[in-house]
Write a protein that holds these residues in place. Structure first.
Motif, PDB file in Angstrom:
ATOM      1  N   ARG A 295      46.673  36.335  44.099  1.00 20.13           N
ATOM      2  CA  ARG A 295      47.198  37.146  42.894  1.00 20.13           C
ATOM      3  C   ARG A 295      45.557  37.651  42.286  1.00 20.13           C
ATOM      4  O   ARG A 295      44.956  36.710  42.358  1.00 20.13           O
ATOM      5  CB  ARG A 295      47.833  36.393  42.800  1.00 20.13           C
ATOM      6  CG  ARG A 295      49.425  36.534  43.506  1.00 20.13           C
ATOM      7  CD  ARG A 295      49.897  37.379  44.059  1.00 20.13           C
ATOM      8  NE  ARG A 295      51.084  37.809  45.239  1.00 20.13           N
ATOM      9  CZ  ARG A 295      51.222  37.357  46.297  1.00 20.13           C
ATOM     10  NH1 ARG A 295      49.631  38.170  47.055  1.00 20.13           N
ATOM     11  NH2 ARG A 295      51.751  37.276  46.893  1.00 20.13           N
ATOM     12  N   PHE A 296      45.461  38.881  42.054  1.00 14.81           N
ATOM     13  CA  PHE A 296      44.879  39.078  41.020  1.00 14.81           C
ATOM     14  C   PHE A 296      45.228  40.363  40.291  1.00 14.81           C
ATOM     15  O   PHE A 296      45.088  40.463  38.977  1.00 14.81           O
ATOM     16  CB  PHE A 296      43.903  40.587  42.222  1.00 14.81           C
ATOM     17  CG  PHE A 296      43.469  39.744  42.617  1.00 14.81           C
ATOM     18  CD1 PHE A 296      42.080  39.246  43.095  1.00 14.81           C
ATOM     19  CD2 PHE A 296      44.036  39.795  44.099  1.00 14.81           C
ATOM     20  CE1 PHE A 296      41.757  38.495  44.374  1.00 14.81           C
ATOM     21  CE2 PHE A 296      43.496  39.196  45.369  1.00 14.81           C
ATOM     22  CZ  PHE A 296      42.370  38.264  45.469  1.00 14.81           C
ATOM     23  N   ASP A 297      46.215  39.848  39.635  1.00 19.88           N
ATOM     24  CA  ASP A 297      47.331  40.603  38.566  1.00 19.88           C
ATOM     25  C   ASP A 297      47.494  39.898  37.220  1.00 19.88           C
ATOM     26  O   ASP A 297      46.994  40.735  36.141  1.00 19.88           O
ATOM     27  CB  ASP A 297      49.162  40.592  38.787  1.00 19.88           C
ATOM     28  CG  ASP A 297      49.506  40.682  40.061  1.00 19.88           C
ATOM     29  OD1 ASP A 297      48.271  41.526  41.060  1.00 19.88           O
ATOM     30  OD2 ASP A 297      50.291  40.305  40.431  1.00 19.88           O
ATOM     31  N   SER A 298      46.754  38.472  36.890  1.00 18.66           N
ATOM     32  CA  SER A 298      46.518  38.197  35.404  1.00 18.66           C
ATOM     33  C   SER A 298      45.606  36.955  35.301  1.00 18.66           C
ATOM     34  O   SER A 298      44.722  36.303  36.403  1.00 18.66           O
ATOM     35  CB  SER A 298      47.866  37.425  35.005  1.00 18.66           C
ATOM     36  OG  SER A 298      47.939  36.369  35.734  1.00 18.66           O
ATOM     37  N   PRO A 299      44.899  37.189  34.108  1.00 19.96           N
ATOM     38  CA  PRO A 299      44.048  36.072  33.910  1.00 19.96           C
ATOM     39  C   PRO A 299      43.849  34.766  34.690  1.00 19.96           C
ATOM     40  O   PRO A 299      43.089  34.188  35.005  1.00 19.96           O
ATOM     41  CB  PRO A 299      43.732  36.067  32.891  1.00 19.96           C
ATOM     42  CG  PRO A 299      43.883  37.577  31.952  1.00 19.96           C
ATOM     43  CD  PRO A 299      45.577  37.757  33.011  1.00 19.96           C
ATOM     44  N   THR A 300      45.368  34.302  34.875  1.00 19.65           N
ATOM     45  CA  THR A 300      45.261  32.400  35.323  1.00 19.65           C
ATOM     46  C   THR A 300      45.460  33.160  36.740  1.00 19.65           C
ATOM     47  O   THR A 300      44.826  32.349  37.590  1.00 19.65           O
ATOM     48  CB  THR A 300      46.785  32.442  34.587  1.00 19.65           C
ATOM     49  OG1 THR A 300      47.124  32.375  33.479  1.00 19.65           O
ATOM     50  CG2 THR A 300      46.756  30.907  35.742  1.00 19.65           C
ATOM     51  N   ASP A 301      45.951  33.825  37.460  1.00 19.69           N
ATOM     52  CA  ASP A 301      46.111  34.214  38.805  1.00 19.69           C
ATOM     53  C   ASP A 301      44.880  34.438  39.007  1.00 19.69           C
ATOM     54  O   ASP A 301      44.172  34.423  40.256  1.00 19.69           O
ATOM     55  CB  ASP A 301      46.760  35.513  38.867  1.00 19.69           C
ATOM     56  CG  ASP A 301      48.188  35.459  39.321  1.00 19.69           C
ATOM     57  OD1 ASP A 301      48.504  34.073  39.175  1.00 19.69           O
ATOM     58  OD2 ASP A 301      49.181  36.179  38.766  1.00 19.69           O
ATOM     59  N   LEU A 302      43.594  35.290  38.637  1.00 19.73           N
ATOM     60  CA  LEU A 302      42.419  36.200  38.518  1.00 19.73           C
ATOM     61  C   LEU A 302      41.730  34.143  38.976  1.00 19.73           C
ATOM     62  O   LEU A 302      40.404  33.739  40.253  1.00 19.73           O
ATOM     63  CB  LEU A 302      41.556  36.365  38.117  1.00 19.73           C
ATOM     64  CG  LEU A 302      41.745  38.266  38.101  1.00 19.73           C
ATOM     65  CD1 LEU A 302      41.820  39.377  36.977  1.00 19.73           C
ATOM     66  CD2 LEU A 302      41.462  38.853  39.438  1.00 19.73           C
ATOM     67  N   LYS A 303      41.645  33.545  38.547  1.00 21.72           N
ATOM     68  CA  LYS A 303      41.290  31.745  37.917  1.00 21.72           C
ATOM     69  C   LYS A 303      41.606  31.178  39.382  1.00 21.72           C
ATOM     70  O   LYS A 303      40.325  30.507  39.727  1.00 21.72           O
ATOM     71  CB  LYS A 303      41.135  31.192  36.679  1.00 21.72           C
ATOM     72  CG  LYS A 303      40.682  32.204  35.550  1.00 21.72           C
ATOM     73  CD  LYS A 303      40.914  31.070  34.283  1.00 21.72           C
ATOM     74  CE  LYS A 303      40.232  31.782  33.653  1.00 21.72           C
ATOM     75  NZ  LYS A 303      40.906  31.067  31.915  1.00 21.72           N
ATOM     76  N   GLN A 304      42.362  31.548  39.378  1.00 22.69           N
ATOM     77  CA  GLN A 304      43.313  30.353  41.043  1.00 22.69           C
ATOM     78  C   GLN A 304      42.052  30.743  42.002  1.00 22.69           C
ATOM     79  O   GLN A 304      41.981  30.476  43.262  1.00 22.69           O
ATOM     80  CB  GLN A 304      44.746  30.661  40.963  1.00 22.69           C
ATOM     81  CG  GLN A 304      44.920  29.635  39.678  1.00 22.69           C
ATOM     82  CD  GLN A 304      46.830  29.711  39.470  1.00 22.69           C
ATOM     83  OE1 GLN A 304      47.412  30.397  40.249  1.00 22.69           O
ATOM     84  NE2 GLN A 304      47.552  29.067  38.939  1.00 22.69           N
ATOM     85  N   THR A 305      43.285  32.480  42.178  1.00 23.92           N
ATOM     86  CA  THR A 305      42.326  33.041  43.515  1.00 23.92           C
ATOM     87  C   THR A 305      41.007  33.103  43.569  1.00 23.92           C
ATOM     88  O   THR A 305      39.963  32.448  44.914  1.00 23.92           O
ATOM     89  CB  THR A 305      42.562  34.878  43.329  1.00 23.92           C
ATOM     90  OG1 THR A 305      43.622  34.747  42.676  1.00 23.92           O
ATOM     91  CG2 THR A 305      41.749  35.791  44.437  1.00 23.92           C
ATOM     92  N   ILE A 306      39.770  33.055  42.137  1.00 24.04           N
ATOM     93  CA  ILE A 306      38.085  32.728  42.608  1.00 24.04           C
ATOM     94  C   ILE A 306      37.536  31.609  42.945  1.00 24.04           C
ATOM     95  O   ILE A 306      36.755  31.277  44.368  1.00 24.04           O
ATOM     96  CB  ILE A 306      37.782  33.197  40.931  1.00 24.04           C
ATOM     97  CG1 ILE A 306      37.656  34.564  40.734  1.00 24.04           C
ATOM     98  CG2 ILE A 306      36.697  32.401  41.077  1.00 24.04           C
ATOM     99  CD1 ILE A 306      37.275  35.054  39.518  1.00 24.04           C
TER     100      ILE A 306
END
Length: 339
Positions: A248-259
């Motif tokens: 998921r790439f929808d929020s900063p939290t999602d982006l951190k987990q996805t990275i």
């Protein structure tokens, strides 16, 4: 090389069709033994060596396809990681979001296969004998088969053209109910388990999942399902973090987990590429020496076994063995067929 394989198999089929029969035909196994016995030992040794060389080349081809596929996966992961980091460090614009979605879609839809057999699964794992393709996971949307009930119930489940019956006893704990489901579903290459939240998660092969996506036909006896009526129970796919579709790439939290997930996946793919490279290099060295030393076939056999642990087994060696046994051909003819 692949054309040579195809031509050799065509010759085999034609030779079987036009071969004359004398008197009562011998059973196939006995006839094969006779054919093998009639070939001089030095020619059998040559056939065996050529077959192993060709088998090795066949495995190298599959290994190279897998390597190219994983390199493409690695490149897409690198781009996706870069765009995700940029999106995290700055305000994401529509163009950036579209690029991320396109990369995710390309990664999710990428298929790596050789002669119709998949080499990389949907979780970006290299498929091998020791590492089979990852299963597809799903749950039932409106039915909980692990619910404790006061009366027995027989559940009928139909998947494609196959159906099973499972008896769920009264006053039985969820763990035992899941065990009963597992025993029933095993012939269908399916598995049931309870996740950390207590929900039943089913696992199936890709072939089964393609049939299950439309739903499962089920009937019950009034405990967990209405009695008598056949119902189509919808399913919901449960995605693993290793599956790019889950990212998921929808929020900063999602982006951190996805990275973090992308970084782990890149490391996994890099390790698999190194495995393939090492095995492929060793096999090519053995193939180069196989016609120069008699004992090289023993080394080649060991190396082929090593490569087979990384790649799926191929029926080609069986086809070549059958050709050797059934075709009473001269050395130049066999050489031409296997080249």
């Amino acid at each position: 090389m692949l054309n040579g394989i195809s031509d050799s198999l065509n010759v085999q089929q034609r030779s079987q069709t036009v071969a004359p029969s004398a008197g009562i035909q011998q059973p196939q196994k006995e006839q094969t033994k006779v054919n093998v016995a009639s070939i001089p030992s030095h020619r059998l040794e040559s056939y065996n060596r050529w077959a192993k060389v060709t088998q090795g080349q066949h495995k190298i081809s599959a290994s190279q396809v897998a390597e190219q596929g994983l390199q493409q996966v690695q490149n897409l992961l690198k781009q996706l990681q870069s765009h995700s980091q940029q999106s995290l460090s700055s305000n994401s614009d529509t163009g950036q979001t579209n690029r991320i979605q396109q990369l995710q879609q390309r990664l999710s839809q990428l298929e790596v296969s050789y002669q119709g057999k998949p080499l990389v699964d949907h979780q970006l794992n290299l498929i091998s004998a020791q590492r089979p393709a990852a299963k597809y996971s799903f749950s039932l949307k409106s039915v909980d088969l692990a619910t404790v009930k006061s009366r027995d119930e027989v559940i009928n489940m139909q998947i494609g053209g196959e159906s099973v019956r499972v008896q769920l006893p009264a006053n039985t704990q969820p763990g035992e109910l899941v065990n009963r489901l597992n025993s029933t579903l095993k012939p269908l290459d399916m598995q049931a388990l309870r996740n950390n939240e207590g929900r039943i998660i089913f696992k199936s092969s890709k072939q089964q999942w393609q049939q299950i996506q439309a739903g499962i036909l089920m009937t019950g006896q009034g405990q967990r399902l209405p009695a008598g009526d056949v119902r189509t129970i919808k399913v919901s796919e449960e995605l693993s973090w290793q599956d790019p579709r889950e990212w998921r790439f929808d929020s900063p939290t999602d982006l951190k987990q996805t990275i973090a997930k992308i970084a782990k996946t890149r490391h996994k793919v890099e390790s698999q590429l190194q495995e393939l490279s090492n095995a492929n290099q060793q096999l090519q060295q053995q193939l180069h020496r196989v016609n120069q030393r008699k004992d090289a076939t023993l080394e080649l056999e060991s190396t082929l076994t090593q490569v087979a642990s990384l790649m799926q087994s191929s029926p080609f060696s069986l086809q070549v063995t059958s050709l050797m046994a059934q075709a009473n051909l001269s050395r130049p003819q066999v050489s031409a067929l296997l080249s």
